[in-house]
Write a protein that holds these residues in place. Structure first.
Motif, short mmCIF file in Angstrom:
data_model
loop_
_atom_site.label_atom_id
_atom_site.label_comp_id
_atom_site.label_asym_id
_atom_site.label_seq_id
_atom_site.Cartn_x
_atom_site.Cartn_y
_atom_site.Cartn_z
N GLU A 86 0.85 -1.31 -0.10
CA GLU A 86 0.20 0.18 -0.12
C GLU A 86 0.85 1.33 -0.13
N GLU A 87 1.94 1.30 0.61
CA GLU A 87 2.82 2.45 0.75
C GLU A 87 3.40 2.59 -0.69
N THR A 88 3.86 1.49 -1.24
CA THR A 88 4.54 1.49 -2.49
C THR A 88 3.54 2.13 -3.72
N ALA A 89 2.40 1.73 -3.55
CA ALA A 89 1.29 2.06 -4.46
C ALA A 89 1.19 3.57 -4.65
N ALA A 90 1.58 4.40 -3.54
CA ALA A 90 1.62 5.92 -3.90
C ALA A 90 3.08 6.37 -4.25
N MET A 91 3.96 5.45 -4.74
CA MET A 91 5.33 6.10 -5.02
C MET A 91 5.26 5.86 -6.74
N ARG A 92 6.12 6.73 -7.17
CA ARG A 92 6.29 6.62 -8.72
C ARG A 92 7.11 5.42 -9.19
N GLY A 93 6.58 4.71 -10.13
CA GLY A 93 6.94 3.39 -10.65
C GLY A 93 6.45 2.45 -9.78
N SER A 94 5.10 2.54 -9.29
CA SER A 94 4.48 1.59 -8.28
C SER A 94 4.29 0.21 -9.21
N GLN A 95 4.16 0.28 -10.59
CA GLN A 95 3.80 -0.81 -11.54
C GLN A 95 5.02 -1.81 -11.44
N MET A 96 5.95 -1.33 -10.99
CA MET A 96 7.22 -2.23 -10.93
C MET A 96 6.88 -3.32 -9.87
N GLN A 97 6.17 -3.10 -8.84
CA GLN A 97 6.11 -4.13 -7.57
C GLN A 97 5.52 -5.40 -7.89
N VAL A 98 5.87 -6.32 -7.72
CA VAL A 98 5.21 -7.77 -8.27
C VAL A 98 4.13 -7.88 -7.54
N SER A 99 2.94 -8.45 -7.91
CA SER A 99 1.66 -8.88 -7.19
C SER A 99 1.72 -9.76 -5.97
N PRO A 100 0.76 -9.62 -5.26
CA PRO A 100 0.67 -10.63 -3.96
C PRO A 100 0.97 -11.85 -4.46
N THR A 101 -0.06 -12.29 -5.81
CA THR A 101 0.00 -13.74 -6.36
C THR A 101 1.43 -14.21 -6.70
N GLN A 102 2.18 -13.25 -7.12
CA GLN A 102 3.42 -13.50 -7.53
C GLN A 102 4.41 -13.89 -6.30
N ALA A 103 4.46 -12.85 -5.23
CA ALA A 103 5.08 -12.96 -4.10
C ALA A 103 4.68 -14.14 -3.44
N GLN A 104 3.52 -14.87 -3.28
CA GLN A 104 3.13 -16.09 -2.71
C GLN A 104 3.62 -17.27 -3.34
N LEU A 105 3.73 -16.95 -4.85
CA LEU A 105 4.35 -18.25 -5.60
C LEU A 105 5.85 -18.31 -5.18
N LEU A 106 6.51 -17.33 -5.33
CA LEU A 106 8.17 -17.11 -5.10
C LEU A 106 8.29 -17.74 -3.70
N ALA A 107 7.52 -17.10 -2.59
CA ALA A 107 7.80 -17.97 -1.23
C ALA A 107 7.59 -19.32 -1.22
N MET A 108 6.63 -19.94 -2.01
CA MET A 108 6.32 -21.19 -1.83
C MET A 108 7.49 -22.09 -2.46
N LEU A 109 7.94 -21.45 -3.66
CA LEU A 109 9.01 -22.18 -4.60
C LEU A 109 10.37 -22.39 -3.42
N VAL A 110 10.50 -21.35 -2.67
CA VAL A 110 11.67 -21.30 -1.92
C VAL A 110 11.38 -22.31 -0.81
N GLN A 111 10.03 -22.45 -0.20
CA GLN A 111 9.96 -23.40 0.76
C GLN A 111 10.03 -24.79 0.35
N ILE A 112 9.65 -25.15 -1.01
CA ILE A 112 9.78 -26.30 -1.72
C ILE A 112 10.95 -26.95 -1.69
N LEU A 113 11.82 -26.27 -2.21
CA LEU A 113 13.24 -26.20 -2.52
C LEU A 113 13.92 -26.42 -1.08
N GLY A 114 13.36 -26.12 -0.20
CA GLY A 114 14.19 -26.25 1.18
C GLY A 114 15.45 -25.06 1.13
N ALA A 115 15.06 -23.94 0.32
CA ALA A 115 16.25 -23.15 0.09
C ALA A 115 16.69 -22.35 1.26
#
Length: 304
Positions: free
Chosen positions: A113-142
């Motif tokens: 929400e803080e980033t949404a008010a910043m210039r270039g905020s479209q560069m932020q990944v979506s919550p669905t992307q972040a959730q997938l990245l976190a799960m991949l890290v957990q599946i790998l046992g990274a």
């Protein structure tokens, strides 16, 4: 933040349909077509231009209309991304439903929400992307991860939260202003001890890791940075990530521009070329997934 959403009534029909605003019913569409024909076609028997000139003019008009539709589609996709709706070809009600089913950490939500008010905020990944990245890290046992292109830290924070206490994330970012936001949220989330921030050009940081003898020692890498540098980032990360590890490349669909033959700017061409090379790269298994702005998940198969 500057808002520049494209109103529905200003979009060409093709763009409106592509963006989920609906397609006119057949009868209404027929009326619109007849009206357009009446205003653009000369009466029968009164052809004012040779046929080849009329065909050239029609082709030019069609190309211009297609270009306008493409530009409007891209503009609205970027604006939706600024507002946090970063998902190609998904209507707002369905995206809202998708977002409602994401387990988003409260600190991640505050950062988004803080980033949404910043210039270039479209560069932020979506919550669905972040959730997938976190799960991949957990599946790998990274245990050891790299991020190239931190921005304000949403994806790196999601990864850091998923890492065990002994985990390490190397976060590469050249924009000091964005890094200050990211580091503040690392501290708020209690994961600052897991994150090794590299404030420099990512290529220099990655080369430094290799020179320090860290080849084939990382489990996971995520890239969301300069599109014209994707190939170089990938080659360096392929040396740093172990066999069986993952490299995830963001923005591979680039707001749909990659599929539009009328769009040929340097960034789009770079991503098209990178996607083609990755498709033919036998050193990795790949899966391009249409989540957010498109991500390609690459699994390293062998060391050089």
């Amino acid at each position: 933040m500057r808002r520049s959403a494209v109103p529905r009534h200003s979009l060409p029909p093709a763009a409106a349909a592509a963006l989920g605003f609906g397609v006119a019913p057949p009868r209404a569409l027929q009326s619109l077509t007849m009206a357009a024909a009446a205003t653009t076609s000369p009466p029968l028997g009164s052809c004012l231009l040779p046929c080849h000139r009329r065909r050239s003019s029609m082709c030019s008009s069609a190309s211009s209309a297609a270009s306008s539709a493409s530009a409007a589609t891209t503009a609205l996709a970027v604006e939706e991304a600024r507002r946090g709706r970063k998902q190609l070809s998904m209507e707002p009600p369905l995206y809202d439903y998708l977002l409602a089913n994401v387990r988003e950490h409260p600190i991640l939500r505050d950062l988004r929400e803080e980033t949404a008010a910043m210039r270039g905020s479209q560069m932020q990944v979506s919550p669905t992307q972040a959730q997938l990245l976190a799960m991949l890290v957990q599946i790998l046992g990274a245990q050891r991860c790299i991020e190239v292109g931190v921005f304000t830290g949403y994806s790196s924070l999601a990864v850091a939260l998923a890492l065990p206490e002994s985990g390490r994330l190397v976060a590469c970012e050249r924009d000091e202003r964005c890094l200050e936001v990211a580091k503040r949220y690392y501290r708020l989330a209690g994961v600052a001890h897991k994150v090794d921030v590299k404030h420099a050009l990512a290529v220099d940081s990655l080369k430094s890791l290799l020179e320090s003898g860290e080849a084939s020692s990382y489990d996971f890498a995520f890239v969301d940075a300069d599109k014209k540098m994707y190939e170089e980032y990938f080659e360096l990360l392929l040396k740093l990530v172990r066999v069986g590890g993952l490299i995830v490349m963001d923005n591979v669909l680039w707001y749909g521009r990659v599929a539009d033959p009328l769009v040929n700017d340097p960034k789009t061409i770079s991503i098209r070329d990178f996607n083609k090379k990755l498709l033919e790269d036998t050193r990795v298994n790949i899966s391009m997934v249409p989540i957010g702005d498109g991500m390609t998940i690459c699994r390293k198969l062998e060391d050089d």
